[in-house]
Enzyme design. Structure first.
Site, PDB file in Angstrom:
ATOM      1  N   SER A  23       1.263   1.877  26.431  1.00 28.65           N
ATOM      2  CA  SER A  23      -0.269   2.196  25.873  1.00 28.65           C
ATOM      3  C   SER A  23      -0.802   3.284  25.029  1.00 28.65           C
ATOM      4  O   SER A  23      -0.315   4.150  25.165  1.00 28.65           O
ATOM      5  CB  SER A  23      -1.035   2.278  26.834  1.00 28.65           C
ATOM      6  OG  SER A  23      -1.366   0.879  27.923  1.00 28.65           O
ATOM      7  N   LYS A  64      -6.782  -3.098  24.306  1.00 28.35           N
ATOM      8  CA  LYS A  64      -6.028  -1.991  25.663  1.00 28.35           C
ATOM      9  C   LYS A  64      -7.299  -0.668  25.458  1.00 28.35           C
ATOM     10  O   LYS A  64      -7.340  -0.262  26.483  1.00 28.35           O
ATOM     11  CB  LYS A  64      -4.985  -2.272  25.615  1.00 28.35           C
ATOM     12  CG  LYS A  64      -4.075   0.026  26.186  1.00 28.35           C
ATOM     13  CD  LYS A  64      -4.491  -1.074  28.496  1.00 28.35           C
ATOM     14  CE  LYS A  64      -3.966  -0.108  28.840  1.00 28.35           C
ATOM     15  NZ  LYS A  64      -3.442  -0.243  30.108  1.00 28.35           N
TER      16      LYS A  64
END
Length: 297
Positions: free
Chosen positions: A100, A175
């Site tokens: 991420s 995300k």
């Protein structure tokens, strides 16, 4: 051993990377892995994978390279440079970054890799350690449709909900939104827990009935036991959620989106980290609410 499946290199064998790579091994993939901790390399070998002593060694013969590291600087460290992925992978290889990171880092990586003939997808995940172990992750993907189609069989081994969200960087943007929703949701649950306890209600009963109504959520279901037992063993560390809240607030500022509640929760996550709780699970936001309420910590 030729399985007919693509040879996979896996870089980063942490809380998420270890169980995910093992799920690929169980599905019949040849996985060669590299990470910084020897015990994680030993675990991969014990599961039937091959340990590599460097990124360069891991990726040299790979058809697909998957990275799962903490943040943008680590992605750049393993991707770039003489010993990095781009200099050592074969042209035509597919690089799937499941970390991420900032959407811009993903866009830049795709451009740099394209110059080397390496295809890239950004494919961050949601579901935490339990989702990784159970292979029920949500995987949000950015990149070209053809590359997504090529990667889909691997994604289907790792997760349950697999969606291409748009061009390079789109997976990271989704995300970031995921992390915004999760943090705000945990904060709301934490405030409810402190309110319920201070009111003298049976907390376990209260959380059960709340889970069955409109207040129910995956967050509440997954984190209920953490709240009840005050067990903050990390499935997803506050340190990483702090990083992610930085990503979403920065990206939102760039596109002109206001995140008033998200900004407050970002500060609460930052304060929890400053108080030394960065290594705890993000459900430890409960501790921040307790401190503010003069309750037990």
């Amino acid at each position: 051993m030729s399985t007919g499946l693509p040879a996979v290199a896996w870089i980063g064998l942490g809380i998420m990377g270890s169980p995910m790579s093992e799920n690929l091994i169980k599905a019949g993939y040849d996985v060669t892995g590299h990470t910084l901790e020897q015990e994680k390399l030993d675990r991969l070998a014990a599961a039937g994978g091959t340990a590599a002593s460097s990124v360069a060694e891991a990726v040299r013969d790979a058809d697909v390279i998957i990275t799962m590291v903490p943040a943008s600087p680590q992605v750049e460290a393993v991707a770039y440079g003489a010993e990095g992925i781009l200099e050592n992978a074969r042209p035509g290889a597919l690089l799937i970054d499941m970390s991420s990171i900032t959407p811009q880092t993903s866009v830049d990586l795709a451009a740099a890799a394209g110059d080397k003939g390496i295809r890239v997808l950004d494919a961050p995940v949601s579901g935490g350690e339990a989702g990784a172990v159970e292979a029920v992750l949500s995987i949000m993907v950015g990149g070209e449709q053809a590359d997504f189609d090529r990667a889909k069989p691997l994604f289907d081994v790792l997760g349950r909900t697999v969606v291409r969200c748009g061009p390079h960087g789109s997976g990271q943007t989704v995300k970031a939104a995921n992390q915004l929703i999760v943090a705000v949701n945990i904060q709301a649950c934490a405030e409810a827990v402190v309110f319920l306890e201070k009111s003298g209600v049976d907390l376990a009963a209260a959380l059960d009935v709340l889970s069955g109504g409109l207040a129910g959520s995956t967050v509440l279901t997954r984190k209920k036991d953490n709240f009840l037992a005050r067990d903050f063993t990390p499935g997803f560390r506050i340190d990483l959620h702090h990083k992610d809240m930085g990503i979403v607030t920065d990206a939102a500022r760039t596109v002109g989106a206001a995140l008033p509640v998200g900004a407050v929760v970002a500060q609460l996550v930052a304060s929890l980290r400053a108080q030394g709780d960065g290594g705890l699970d993000h459900s430890a936001l409960l501790r921040a609410v307790e401190r503010l309420s003069g309750a037990r910590v």
